[in-house]
Write a protein that holds these residues in place. Sequence first.
Motif, PDB file in Angstrom:
ATOM      1  N   LEU A   1     -12.912   1.057  -6.397  1.00  0.00           N
ATOM      2  CA  LEU A   1     -12.914   0.442  -7.727  1.00  0.00           C
ATOM      3  C   LEU A   1     -11.511  -0.045  -8.093  1.00  0.00           C
ATOM      4  N   ALA A   2     -10.505   0.770  -7.768  1.00  0.00           N
ATOM      5  CA  ALA A   2      -9.121   0.366  -8.047  1.00  0.00           C
ATOM      6  C   ALA A   2      -8.736  -0.857  -7.225  1.00  0.00           C
ATOM      7  N   ARG A   3      -9.230  -0.932  -5.989  1.00  0.00           N
ATOM      8  CA  ARG A   3      -8.907  -2.087  -5.148  1.00  0.00           C
ATOM      9  C   ARG A   3      -9.566  -3.362  -5.671  1.00  0.00           C
TER      10      ARG A   3
ATOM     11  N   ASN B   1       0.822  -1.212   0.000  1.00  0.00           N
ATOM     12  CA  ASN B   1       0.000   0.000   0.000  1.00  0.00           C
ATOM     13  C   ASN B   1       0.857   1.263   0.000  1.00  0.00           C
ATOM     14  N   GLY B   2       1.930   1.231   0.781  1.00  0.00           N
ATOM     15  CA  GLY B   2       2.797   2.396   0.850  1.00  0.00           C
ATOM     16  C   GLY B   2       3.518   2.659  -0.454  1.00  0.00           C
TER      17      GLY B   2
ATOM     18  N   PHE C   1      -4.951  -5.749  -9.624  1.00  0.00           N
ATOM     19  CA  PHE C   1      -3.874  -6.147 -10.531  1.00  0.00           C
ATOM     20  C   PHE C   1      -3.764  -5.172 -11.701  1.00  0.00           C
ATOM     21  N   LEU C   2      -4.893  -4.861 -12.314  1.00  0.00           N
ATOM     22  CA  LEU C   2      -4.870  -3.930 -13.443  1.00  0.00           C
ATOM     23  C   LEU C   2      -4.423  -2.537 -13.004  1.00  0.00           C
ATOM     24  N   ALA C   3      -4.965  -2.083 -11.874  1.00  0.00           N
ATOM     25  CA  ALA C   3      -4.633  -0.739 -11.396  1.00  0.00           C
ATOM     26  C   ALA C   3      -3.152  -0.629 -11.053  1.00  0.00           C
ATOM     27  N   ASN C   4      -2.629  -1.615 -10.337  1.00  0.00           N
ATOM     28  CA  ASN C   4      -1.218  -1.568  -9.944  1.00  0.00           C
ATOM     29  C   ASN C   4      -0.287  -1.760 -11.134  1.00  0.00           C
ATOM     30  N   SER C   5      -0.714  -2.560 -12.104  1.00  0.00           N
ATOM     31  CA  SER C   5       0.107  -2.738 -13.310  1.00  0.00           C
ATOM     32  C   SER C   5       0.207  -1.430 -14.085  1.00  0.00           C
ATOM     33  N   ALA C   6      -0.935  -0.765 -14.247  1.00  0.00           N
ATOM     34  CA  ALA C   6      -0.929   0.521 -14.947  1.00  0.00           C
ATOM     35  C   ALA C   6      -0.096   1.544 -14.187  1.00  0.00           C
TER      36      ALA C   6
END
Length: 505
Positions: free
Chosen positions: A469-471, A226-227, A475-480
């Motif tokens: 929504l991002a949570r 998260n950080g 995977f998609l949000a963190n990849s982007a």
Amino acid sequence: MLFYEPLFLFIFGPAVYLAYVLLGARPHMRALLLLVASIIFYSWREPAFIFVVFASVAMDLYVARRISMLKARAAPQPAAGFVAAQARGAGDLAVHDAASGEKGAQEAARRWLAFGVAANVAILVYYKYTGFLALNLDALLRALTLPGLNIPAIALPIGVSFIVFEKITYLVDVYRGVTAPARGPLLYALYVFFFPKLLAGPIIKYHDIVGQFEACPRAGMDDFVNGFSRFMLGVVKKVLIADVMASGADALFARDAASLGFAGAWMGVAFFTLQIYFDFSSYSDMAIGLARMFGFRLLENFNMPYIATSVTDFWRRWHMSLTGWIREYLYFPLGGNRKGEVRTYLNLWICFLASGVWHGAAWPFVFWGVYNGAFLVLDRLFLLDRLKRLPDWLANIVTLLVVMVGWAVFRAASMAQASAFLSVMMRPWAAGDAAVVAPPQVVAMAFVAGGVCILQRLGVEKGIDWLALARRHAFLANSALALLFLAALAKGLAEPFKPFIYFRF
């Protein structure tokens, strides 16, 4: 040392984090590590000022102890003491002596507080305002045909305003009994030097974080994920958005306002409006993210300020730690809203005048503070009621225009430039020397940044929780986000570093 420069990203940050994790269940050693790392972090850019901070930290510790001892002595004696005194025949004389002692101790505690606050303010005045005061005094003397002054060249240490405000917070809270004096120099020094928030906040109160420093929590994988995600978001906002907006704003503010015309002047202010939000909030993102990686929780500093529907609402959302500080340590002591309407308006105006002065030692900052204070007063008088009658989107636009006019003054290098920009901005018929054309990448990024603010507005209106929504699509949000982070790193390594705007304050 900047958070997104190679030295921090690839050497300092990872080394400190690994050492912190490897120390395991030894909170005292983890706290000591963070303090040493924070001192190295700050002294890397401010090797001389570090000794001033050390001396003032020692002073704060001593003053806080004195205040605490005197406040304990000033506390009312228990009723049993009064009965015993009467039994011994002391009667009213003993009670009078006790009351006198309590009053004297209270006054002494107040004097120590005044000394501690004055000493910290003196540091701020010397480093930040000596040149400004000398420059204006020199101008006055020359206007009176008297010999001028030699203007001293005093370098402004990074983060001095934030450091001083936090130190004042500690002393005042000890005096109020909100917090006890630090149990040792390690805890208080770590509070002052803690590197994630050291240079530009958020402004943290000692009693809000001392428990975390005492525990020095072990950083878990959830903290790291998260950080680091929050840290990456900050780097992306700074390098890919704020710095691009800065290039557009700098180019337009470097020109004569009259040559820009109405559209060009507003374009420059629009670029700066986006720059300062994404620049400052990106630092807060990085600070909060870094602290979280080590297991600490810092308070949020921004809450979508550009969706505000009034200037009052804006200041509840922008730089919330500073606004909260001003409210608690200046507005309330001045009387707040407890002494009638006129005094309330005056207190608001004084607070935002102080906010303007805090931001910088130049007349545009002073005027910017006066301007914001005036609109807060107008909100209380009638403007807030008028805005509430409008649809939220329209009240948002009106508020944003008011804020942007203020940013024009804030960005100006002088009152002459501020006046020139405002004059052109208020005349829709003002034509420039030629059509103002911004670089395509700046315009494109302005649309992206503006789109982010619009999505924030839509999220509130439609009840969409973008974070949730991002949570759900982590995977998609963190990849982007990771791809954007890599792009930001590549850009940051290829171009000169642009310091955060608030490093000047």
